[in-house]
Design a protein around this motif. Sequence first.
Motif, PDB file in Angstrom:
ATOM      1  N   LYS A  34       0.811  -1.216   0.000  1.00 46.16           N
ATOM      2  CA  LYS A  34       0.000   0.000   0.000  1.00 46.16           C
ATOM      3  C   LYS A  34       0.849   1.273   0.000  1.00 46.16           C
ATOM      4  O   LYS A  34       0.301   2.372  -0.098  1.00 46.16           O
ATOM      5  CB  LYS A  34      -0.920   0.007   1.232  1.00 46.16           C
ATOM      6  N   GLU A  35       2.156   1.149   0.137  1.00 51.03           N
ATOM      7  CA  GLU A  35       3.001   2.333   0.258  1.00 51.03           C
ATOM      8  C   GLU A  35       3.075   3.111  -1.053  1.00 51.03           C
ATOM      9  O   GLU A  35       3.071   2.547  -2.140  1.00 51.03           O
ATOM     10  CB  GLU A  35       4.401   1.930   0.715  1.00 51.03           C
ATOM     11  N   ASP A  36       3.119   4.421  -0.926  1.00 52.24           N
ATOM     12  CA  ASP A  36       3.231   5.310  -2.088  1.00 52.24           C
ATOM     13  C   ASP A  36       4.182   6.449  -1.726  1.00 52.24           C
ATOM     14  O   ASP A  36       3.893   7.226  -0.810  1.00 52.24           O
ATOM     15  CB  ASP A  36       1.854   5.861  -2.454  1.00 52.24           C
ATOM     16  N   PRO A  37       5.336   6.559  -2.400  1.00 55.64           N
ATOM     17  CA  PRO A  37       5.789   5.737  -3.528  1.00 55.64           C
ATOM     18  C   PRO A  37       6.018   4.275  -3.128  1.00 55.64           C
ATOM     19  O   PRO A  37       6.185   3.973  -1.948  1.00 55.64           O
ATOM     20  CB  PRO A  37       7.102   6.414  -3.965  1.00 55.64           C
ATOM     21  N   PRO A  38       6.008   3.375  -4.128  1.00 53.27           N
ATOM     22  CA  PRO A  38       6.088   1.944  -3.815  1.00 53.27           C
ATOM     23  C   PRO A  38       7.406   1.530  -3.184  1.00 53.27           C
ATOM     24  O   PRO A  38       8.436   2.199  -3.339  1.00 53.27           O
ATOM     25  CB  PRO A  38       5.899   1.280  -5.187  1.00 53.27           C
ATOM     26  N   PHE A  39       7.349   0.439  -2.455  1.00 60.56           N
ATOM     27  CA  PHE A  39       8.521  -0.131  -1.799  1.00 60.56           C
ATOM     28  C   PHE A  39       9.651  -0.334  -2.806  1.00 60.56           C
ATOM     29  O   PHE A  39      10.814   0.005  -2.533  1.00 60.56           O
ATOM     30  CB  PHE A  39       8.143  -1.462  -1.154  1.00 60.56           C
ATOM     31  N   VAL A  40       9.330  -0.869  -3.956  1.00 64.53           N
ATOM     32  CA  VAL A  40      10.315  -1.082  -5.020  1.00 64.53           C
ATOM     33  C   VAL A  40       9.638  -0.864  -6.360  1.00 64.53           C
ATOM     34  O   VAL A  40       8.488  -1.259  -6.564  1.00 64.53           O
ATOM     35  CB  VAL A  40      10.943  -2.493  -4.940  1.00 64.53           C
ATOM     36  N   ASP A  41      10.347  -0.206  -7.248  1.00 64.80           N
ATOM     37  CA  ASP A  41       9.817   0.065  -8.585  1.00 64.80           C
ATOM     38  C   ASP A  41      10.966   0.017  -9.577  1.00 64.80           C
ATOM     39  O   ASP A  41      12.142   0.028  -9.186  1.00 64.80           O
ATOM     40  CB  ASP A  41       9.146   1.444  -8.605  1.00 64.80           C
ATOM     41  N   ILE A  42      10.635  -0.014 -10.847  1.00 69.58           N
ATOM     42  CA  ILE A  42      11.674   0.037 -11.882  1.00 69.58           C
ATOM     43  C   ILE A  42      12.265   1.447 -11.892  1.00 69.58           C
ATOM     44  O   ILE A  42      11.525   2.436 -11.890  1.00 69.58           O
ATOM     45  CB  ILE A  42      11.083  -0.309 -13.257  1.00 69.58           C
ATOM     46  N   LEU A  43      13.568   1.543 -11.876  1.00 69.37           N
ATOM     47  CA  LEU A  43      14.232   2.849 -11.870  1.00 69.37           C
ATOM     48  C   LEU A  43      14.344   3.390 -13.292  1.00 69.37           C
ATOM     49  O   LEU A  43      14.889   2.726 -14.184  1.00 69.37           O
ATOM     50  CB  LEU A  43      15.627   2.737 -11.250  1.00 69.37           C
ATOM     51  N   TYR A  44      13.802   4.587 -13.489  1.00 73.69           N
ATOM     52  CA  TYR A  44      13.927   5.281 -14.766  1.00 73.69           C
ATOM     53  C   TYR A  44      14.888   6.443 -14.579  1.00 73.69           C
ATOM     54  O   TYR A  44      14.708   7.257 -13.659  1.00 73.69           O
ATOM     55  CB  TYR A  44      12.567   5.801 -15.228  1.00 73.69           C
ATOM     56  N   PRO A  45      15.910   6.568 -15.394  1.00 71.16           N
ATOM     57  CA  PRO A  45      16.884   7.660 -15.216  1.00 71.16           C
ATOM     58  C   PRO A  45      16.229   9.015 -15.434  1.00 71.16           C
ATOM     59  O   PRO A  45      15.192   9.125 -16.101  1.00 71.16           O
ATOM     60  CB  PRO A  45      17.938   7.350 -16.287  1.00 71.16           C
ATOM     61  N   ASN A  46      16.839  10.059 -14.878  1.00 70.52           N
ATOM     62  CA  ASN A  46      16.268  11.405 -14.960  1.00 70.52           C
ATOM     63  C   ASN A  46      16.662  12.119 -16.245  1.00 70.52           C
ATOM     64  O   ASN A  46      16.997  13.312 -16.243  1.00 70.52           O
ATOM     65  CB  ASN A  46      16.691  12.239 -13.738  1.00 70.52           C
ATOM     66  N   VAL A  47      16.614  11.387 -17.337  1.00 70.23           N
ATOM     67  CA  VAL A  47      16.917  11.947 -18.653  1.00 70.23           C
ATOM     68  C   VAL A  47      15.661  11.865 -19.510  1.00 70.23           C
ATOM     69  O   VAL A  47      15.045  10.795 -19.626  1.00 70.23           O
ATOM     70  CB  VAL A  47      18.079  11.185 -19.335  1.00 70.23           C
ATOM     71  N   VAL A  48      15.278  12.990 -20.115  1.00 68.52           N
ATOM     72  CA  VAL A  48      14.056  13.041 -20.925  1.00 68.52           C
ATOM     73  C   VAL A  48      14.230  12.176 -22.162  1.00 68.52           C
ATOM     74  O   VAL A  48      15.211  12.316 -22.897  1.00 68.52           O
ATOM     75  CB  VAL A  48      13.727  14.493 -21.320  1.00 68.52           C
ATOM     76  N   ASP A  49      13.274  11.306 -22.391  1.00 70.83           N
ATOM     77  CA  ASP A  49      13.356  10.374 -23.525  1.00 70.83           C
ATOM     78  C   ASP A  49      12.714  10.962 -24.773  1.00 70.83           C
ATOM     79  O   ASP A  49      13.250  10.889 -25.860  1.00 70.83           O
ATOM     80  CB  ASP A  49      12.669   9.054 -23.150  1.00 70.83           C
ATOM     81  N   SER A  50      11.519  11.535 -24.623  1.00 71.39           N
ATOM     82  CA  SER A  50      10.824  12.129 -25.759  1.00 71.39           C
ATOM     83  C   SER A  50       9.923  13.251 -25.270  1.00 71.39           C
ATOM     84  O   SER A  50       9.435  13.227 -24.145  1.00 71.39           O
ATOM     85  CB  SER A  50      10.009  11.071 -26.507  1.00 71.39           C
ATOM     86  N   VAL A  51       9.695  14.237 -26.143  1.00 68.97           N
ATOM     87  CA  VAL A  51       8.880  15.405 -25.805  1.00 68.97           C
ATOM     88  C   VAL A  51       7.804  15.577 -26.855  1.00 68.97           C
ATOM     89  O   VAL A  51       8.071  15.491 -28.061  1.00 68.97           O
ATOM     90  CB  VAL A  51       9.752  16.684 -25.737  1.00 68.97           C
ATOM     91  N   TRP A  52       6.581  15.817 -26.416  1.00 67.67           N
ATOM     92  CA  TRP A  52       5.460  16.011 -27.341  1.00 67.67           C
ATOM     93  C   TRP A  52       5.365  17.479 -27.736  1.00 67.67           C
ATOM     94  O   TRP A  52       5.587  18.379 -26.922  1.00 67.67           O
ATOM     95  CB  TRP A  52       4.135  15.608 -26.691  1.00 67.67           C
TER      96      TRP A  52
END
Length: 445
Positions: free
Chosen positions: A210-228
């Motif tokens: 129930k924790e938010d943010p979750p106990f464990v999640d996939i790490l996404y780097p802080n680099v922008v991938d795409s911009v609309w």
Amino acid sequence: METFLIRALQLILSLSLLVIVHEGGHFFFARLFKIRVEKFYIFFDPWFSLFKYKPKNSDTEYGVGWLPLGGYCKISGMIDESMDTEQMKQPAQPWEFRSKPAWQRLLVMIGGVLMNFLLALFIYSMILYTWGDSYIALKDMTYGMKFNETAKQIGFRDGDILKAADGEPLERFNVDMLRSLVEAREVTVLRNGQEEKILMPEVSLLDIAKEDPPFVDILYPNVVDSVWADGGFAKAGIMAGDTLLAVNGAAVNSWNDFVNELGTLQAKAELEKQPNATFSLVYARGGIRDTVQVQTNSSFKVGAEMHLDYKPTVLTYGFFSSFPAGVTLGVNTLKGYVNDMKYVFTKEGAKSVGGFGTIGSIFPKVWDWPRFWSMTAFLSIILAFMNILPIPALDGGHVLFLLYEIIARRKPSDKFLEYAQMVGMFLLFALLIWANFNDVLRFLF
């Protein structure tokens, strides 16, 4: 409204299939032993039915009730949910349930549970045969995982690659992985190229889920991938490849952190009844830092996405090889569900029990056949397990009394069975009311 109708249709279709198969299991063994079946109904029919049909020269009436709480197979000479006690006052007839040997009656009672479990195994097998299995292995998630404060206090660090729990390899990111972490005494991670051992304290799966943010999640780097185009990022001049550093002065070390900060801004804006939010963003491009003002849209999005180019592990199965794989998947699913049942008997677990609203919410918002069949197989396993519990009014209650009869070589009295059925039905209706009451509370609050 459309989402509600799609989920409702999936729920009705799934439950109808499960009820037919479950009651069909009772029906099959009853007819196999020449026991008369008086009614075979999908859903319940107090006072009236939506449809009914009795074939010529048949003892069985087939129908569809109006109350979608399950279904039933009314077997002659048996105390069941119909509470037809008048029939039991008459002399026993050769075609009645009570006239048959205990082992035959036992098979009739476990027939529904057996068919539900076999159905789940078959569905899992056909899912693997038709669509295969595709996932990203934990070992291939080279950026590692993102952990919340609870996990970091235990000893995890952002970027850790999960390897094993008590020596058993961790393969994929799912609830089974989370369960393995919670139950492990020692978790092995790969940190900066070196293996590290993390000792796990006593933690509850229900609590950390129930924790938010979750106990464990996939790490996404802080680099922008795409911009609309025309999104908040594009208007502020943010481009793909830019590194996000801070939001309103709060450091951002991953895309996960950025999403969490957006969530905080959204909660504040909604509390203040603002249609969107504007925030200060520090970013870096080519080693040069800059600060811009970014405005979200009405959905509190900034017009950007983050994707990871991890290579998925793809497994395909032939028709015959899909069956052992489906059996393994079904058995592991059952083990996980049974293991998690202990949380139901806690205070938080009782609050988390859900009714039809909760069940319906597990189906996707759009029609997705692989997801639909996967959820149907899961519900079939739940139905099988819940029905075999030794509770009066459930199949497991009848099985319990039959086992007593076989061991003690004496039948419980009809009056005892009648009272047991009444108590069991009271408990089941109380549970049903409680579960759906929880759904109402979740909807309102």
